[in-house]
Design a protein around this motif. Sequence first.
Motif, short mmCIF file in Angstrom:
data_model
loop_
_atom_site.label_atom_id
_atom_site.label_comp_id
_atom_site.label_asym_id
_atom_site.label_seq_id
_atom_site.Cartn_x
_atom_site.Cartn_y
_atom_site.Cartn_z
N LEU A 103 38.22 37.27 56.88
CA LEU A 103 39.41 36.87 56.15
C LEU A 103 39.59 37.86 55.01
O LEU A 103 38.67 38.09 54.23
N ASN A 104 40.78 38.46 54.90
CA ASN A 104 40.97 39.54 53.94
C ASN A 104 42.00 39.22 52.86
O ASN A 104 41.69 39.24 51.69
N ARG A 105 43.23 38.93 53.28
CA ARG A 105 44.31 38.72 52.30
C ARG A 105 45.21 37.56 52.70
O ARG A 105 45.33 37.23 53.87
N LEU A 106 45.88 37.03 51.69
CA LEU A 106 46.87 35.98 51.88
C LEU A 106 48.07 36.32 51.01
O LEU A 106 47.92 36.58 49.82
N GLN A 107 49.25 36.38 51.63
CA GLN A 107 50.49 36.58 50.89
C GLN A 107 51.32 35.31 51.01
O GLN A 107 51.30 34.66 52.04
N ILE A 108 52.05 35.00 49.96
CA ILE A 108 52.84 33.79 49.90
C ILE A 108 54.33 34.16 49.98
O ILE A 108 54.81 34.99 49.20
N GLU A 109 55.04 33.54 50.90
CA GLU A 109 56.47 33.81 51.10
C GLU A 109 57.25 33.64 49.80
O GLU A 109 57.09 32.65 49.08
N GLY A 110 58.08 34.67 49.50
CA GLY A 110 58.95 34.61 48.33
C GLY A 110 58.26 34.88 47.01
O GLY A 110 58.91 34.84 45.96
N GLN A 111 56.96 35.15 47.03
CA GLN A 111 56.22 35.36 45.78
C GLN A 111 55.78 36.81 45.64
O GLN A 111 55.54 37.49 46.63
N ASN A 112 55.66 37.27 44.42
CA ASN A 112 55.15 38.62 44.17
C ASN A 112 53.63 38.65 44.11
O ASN A 112 53.03 39.70 44.09
N TYR A 113 53.02 37.48 44.06
CA TYR A 113 51.57 37.44 43.99
C TYR A 113 50.98 37.21 45.38
O TYR A 113 51.66 36.81 46.31
#
Length: 128
Positions: A103-113
Amino acid sequence: MNSVGKFVVKMGLLTLLSVMPLAAQIDNGVDFTTSFPFYAGDTKLPAGHYKVTQPNLDDDLLLVESINGGAHSVFVKFVPTHSAQPHPESDITFQKIGDTDYLNRLQIEGQNYGIKFATSKVENRGGR
């Protein structure tokens, strides 16, 4: 700029930097499905349906838990990340080393973080 002005600017920057970890919060959790086993932290999880949540917003720990009955779960440390543009969709990425996925990364829809999962001991050893 006088010394008081410089001090105010420095304190403002320090305040901004101290708030950044608070921005890396997962409000409702993120669901994902894998067709392969993977490591989350030092724990190997089987293929399946999972949900990532942040049970305590004050901690740098996320809970990765199987959706089908919660038989498999693990807490994983993370580091907040930031991008210039909001992410178009929520996404989980894995890093493959040899035949093993981490497991490496998680991006959140609509967020810059986003979130970078901490490197595990197993991953540091190259899956051995």
